[in-house]
Write a protein that holds these residues in place. Structure first.
Motif, PDB file in Angstrom:
ATOM      1  N   ALA A 165      23.997 -45.119 134.380  1.00 51.53           N
ATOM      2  CA  ALA A 165      25.070 -45.136 133.945  1.00 51.53           C
ATOM      3  C   ALA A 165      26.320 -44.773 134.178  1.00 51.53           C
ATOM      4  N   ALA A 166      26.319 -44.452 135.619  1.00 47.70           N
ATOM      5  CA  ALA A 166      27.276 -44.006 136.439  1.00 47.70           C
ATOM      6  C   ALA A 166      27.836 -45.154 137.012  1.00 47.70           C
ATOM      7  N   ALA A 167      27.023 -46.161 137.011  1.00 50.70           N
ATOM      8  CA  ALA A 167      28.625 -47.726 137.255  1.00 50.70           C
ATOM      9  C   ALA A 167      29.001 -47.823 136.387  1.00 50.70           C
ATOM     10  N   VAL A 168      28.563 -48.039 135.215  1.00 50.20           N
ATOM     11  CA  VAL A 168      28.628 -48.603 134.042  1.00 50.20           C
ATOM     12  C   VAL A 168      29.974 -47.927 133.540  1.00 50.20           C
ATOM     13  N   CYS A 169      29.848 -46.000 133.782  1.00 51.38           N
ATOM     14  CA  CYS A 169      30.887 -45.745 133.297  1.00 51.38           C
ATOM     15  C   CYS A 169      32.182 -45.738 134.743  1.00 51.38           C
ATOM     16  N   LEU A 170      31.866 -46.263 135.556  1.00 53.19           N
ATOM     17  CA  LEU A 170      32.673 -46.300 137.152  1.00 53.19           C
ATOM     18  C   LEU A 170      34.049 -47.576 136.447  1.00 53.19           C
ATOM     19  N   SER A 171      33.233 -48.898 136.123  1.00 60.22           N
ATOM     20  CA  SER A 171      33.385 -50.202 135.614  1.00 60.22           C
ATOM     21  C   SER A 171      34.223 -50.009 134.291  1.00 60.22           C
ATOM     22  N   ARG A 172      33.784 -49.209 133.584  1.00 59.16           N
ATOM     23  CA  ARG A 172      35.162 -49.336 132.642  1.00 59.16           C
ATOM     24  C   ARG A 172      36.009 -48.130 132.752  1.00 59.16           C
TER      25      ARG A 172
END
Length: 250
Positions: free
Chosen positions: A90-97
């Motif tokens: 979830a943190a990786a997806v948030c940073l990608s966003r």
């Protein structure tokens, strides 16, 4: 800064800030609950108070050369590992966003990326919440439908283990918040993707590319088709229509 905010949009910026804060707090809590002794301590507390199976009694199975029952998922290290892995994802997806928000990427790619990842994270958090509230039915005399720390107050425990109880409650609470957030966001992302596809008529374009002979098979301005029934028959069946089946249309 104002130009960047105008480029992202106020609504989207608020979403990113809320998501970043939620992901950061949840991952921090699950990191604290990652050590193997955390689950074992919760298991022992419940076992000593008769709220679930007692891990200390498993030694009697070995003494009698019997296979002990399988350790319930709620007390295994595998649960802690999966929870932490979901929070890291979830943190990786948030940073990608955040990177995509500040980058000049096509809107379609952003819609597809958000919809897929939101649905994926919703499924993972559903599993996490279900696993954290799973049962311990290995001891017939001490059935536990739900973990004891979700049903009892931490104030009844000894002061030395209150922090463990509070951490378990906090991990479950933020997992539920993450599930609600990403499930709601997935609905919004899917609707936004559907709107984007309809805006650019992607379905019509895809059908036109796959079946170029059906490009003319669209309703006319008054609701009637622009090709005859005979032409429709030939398009579908790759051959001329029999004369006996051709009907004159008014």
């Amino acid at each position: 800064m104002k130009n960047r905010l105008a480029h992202i949009g106020l609504f989207k910026a608020i979403f990113l800030v809320v998501e970043f804060g939620l992901v950061l707090v949840t991952m921090s809590l699950l990191c604290c609950a990652y050590p193997e002794r955390f689950r074992k301590t919760l298991w022992q507390i419940g076992g000593e108070n008769g709220w679930n199976s007692n891990p200390r009694l498993r030694i009697y199975f070995y003494a009698n050369y019997q296979q002990p029952p399988e350790i319930p998922l709620i007390w295994t290290q595998r649960l802690s590992e999966s929870n932490l892995a979901i929070s890291v994802l979830a943190a990786a997806v948030c940073l990608s966003r955040i990177v995509l928000a500040y980058s000049s990427v096509p809107g379609g790619f952003s819609c597809v990326f958000n919809a897929l990842n939101d649905m994926l994270l919703s499924g993972f958090w559903m599993y996490s919440v279900a696993a954290q509230s799973s049962s311990d039915l290995t001891d017939p005399d001490h059935f536990s439908v739900r973990p004891w720390y979700l049903e009892k107050s931490c104030n009844i425990l000894d002061a030395s283990v209150v922090e463990v109880c509070l951490l378990a409650k906090a991990c479950f609470a933020f997992s539920v918040l993450s599930l609600v957030f990403f499930f709601g966001r997935s609905i919004f992302s899917v609707l936004r993707l559907a709107y984007w596809c309809g805006q650019f008529q992607l379905l019509d374009r895809g059908l036109s590319m796959l079946y170029p002979r059906f490009q003319g098979c669209r309703p006319g301005s008054q609701g009637s088709f622009t090709i005859s029934d005979a032409q429709m028959y030939e398009n579908w069946y790759d051959g001329p229509m029999e004369e006996s089946l051709i009907l004159d249309t008014p």
